[in-house]
Design an enzyme around this catalytic site. Structure first.
Site: not given
Length: 374
Positions: A15, A74, A93, A95, A117, A269
């Protein structure tokens, strides 16, 4: 504002954080867009596609060193830690509840770190997580069906069975966006599906929209155990925003499952909801604990990057525009949902669930950054 887009370096991550269409929107608002050469190739965007809308192609070093706002998909990996710096705004993101080292690195870097998120609306929706949850949920049922095949180490079951032969039993832990989408695909393939969730209101909603085609069960440790032991495929779809996923399935439950059953942990995740889970990659997606196959790929939507990249940019772009147009302070002050996305600011941890996960000091955002609109 100068906005940078870098190529993802996580294994099997294809991505990219911004489509050429998104870049054009930002450029038309008067911002500068820097794109690392080759950043979009995995999502079928060429360098020429970005240059064609006016973005500037450059090196990874230039993007990290000169951009005011860096967009990623990420979390930063160790090879990128040294590129983090004071004054940088990172939007991706994160996490963090599952990664103490990264959390401490971000705190020490001085960067402002906003997590897709944990951007959360007043009614509890997670607008930037939702599209990837849709993708991951749908992929989880596909992956489970694949690894139930005998040549892949599974029980040798067709998920939907055939006339005169019963379908596979699929248990979905969690009835949120991931769980709903997992159930939709499993139902479409003809499986017998059970969803467990802690919210009676959510179960009522699922009963309505799924027209009674699934078993809906209030989640308790006993019901989880019974369901897991009866299942051919278990999909872990539990989410507590920003926090570590609860370990709903114990090692003893895994040991008691049917031989060659499959578990898919979409919650990986956030640490995973099976006691036996550990992150895997698309190149090496599964491992076995006893006779049970575990699929725990930590970036599942990366397998379908064209779909995922468009879906991600569709929801992130309005927030990127707000940050670019107004700056972080005003953008956050004017949007409580975006404010909830701020995890690290001025060397302080501003998201309570992450602080609790690692036993670190929590600093409420309103104490670090006044949130009154100006």
């Amino acid at each position: 504002m100068r906005i940078g887009v870098v190529k993802e370096i996580k294994p099997d991550e294809y991505r990219v954080a911004l489509t050429p269409a998104g870049a054009r929107e930002l450029l038309q608002r008067g911002h500068e867009v820097l794109v690392e050469t080759g950043a979009g190739v995995g999502s079928a965007f060429s360098d020429a596609d970005y240059e064609g809308v006016g973005a500037r192609l450059t090196t990874v070093e230039d993007v990290w060193a000169t951009a005011d706002l860096v967009l990623k998909v990420k979390e930063p990996l160790p090879d990128e830690y040294g590129r983090l710096r004071d004054g940088l705004v990172l939007f991706t993101y994160l996490h963090l509840a599952a990664d103490e080292r990264l959390t401490n690195t971000l705190i020490e870097s001085g960067a402002t770190c906003i997590a897709y998120e944990t951007v959360e609306s007043d009614d509890g929706r997670l607008p930037l997580l939702a599209p990837m949850s849709e993708v991951a949920g749908r992929l989880s049922a596909q992956a489970g069906a694949h690894f139930l095949e005998k040549p892949r180490g599974g029980r040798g079951l067709l998920l939907g069975g055939v006339a005169g032969v019963p379908p596979a039993r699929v248990v979905v832990l969690g009835g949120g966006m991931v769980g709903y989408n997992a159930a939709v695909i499993a139902l479409g393939l003809g499986a017998q599906v059970r969803i467990l969730d802690k919210s009676v209101d959510r179960l009522r909603y699922l009963e309505e929209i799924l027209s009674g085609r699934v078993e809906l069960v209030y989640s308790s440790s006993l019901e989880v155990e019974k369901s897991v032991l009866e299942a051919d495929l278990v999909i872990g779809a539990v989410l507590i925003p920003g926090a570590r996923a609860p370990k709903l399935v114990t090692e003893e439950m895994i040991a008691g499952m049917k031989e060659n059953a499959v578990v898919v942990d979409v919650s990986i995740d956030q640490g995973g909801c099976f006691a036996t889970s550990r992150p895997t990659t698309h190149s090496d997606p599964v491992y076995r604990v006893g006779s049970v196959t575990h699929y725990c790929v930590s970036n599942m939507p990366g397998a379908v990057p064209v779909t995922s990249t468009f879906a991600l940019t569709n929801v992130t772009l309005p927030y990127v525009e707000a940050i670019a147009d107004l700056g972080v302070r005003e953008a956050v002050a004017g949007d409580p949902a975006l404010a909830r996305g701020v995890n690290v600011l001025d060397g302080k941890l501003t998201y309570e669930a992450v602080a609790e996960a690692h036993g670190l000091e929590f600093a409420p955002l309103e104490q670090v950054l006044p949130l009154e609109p100006v």
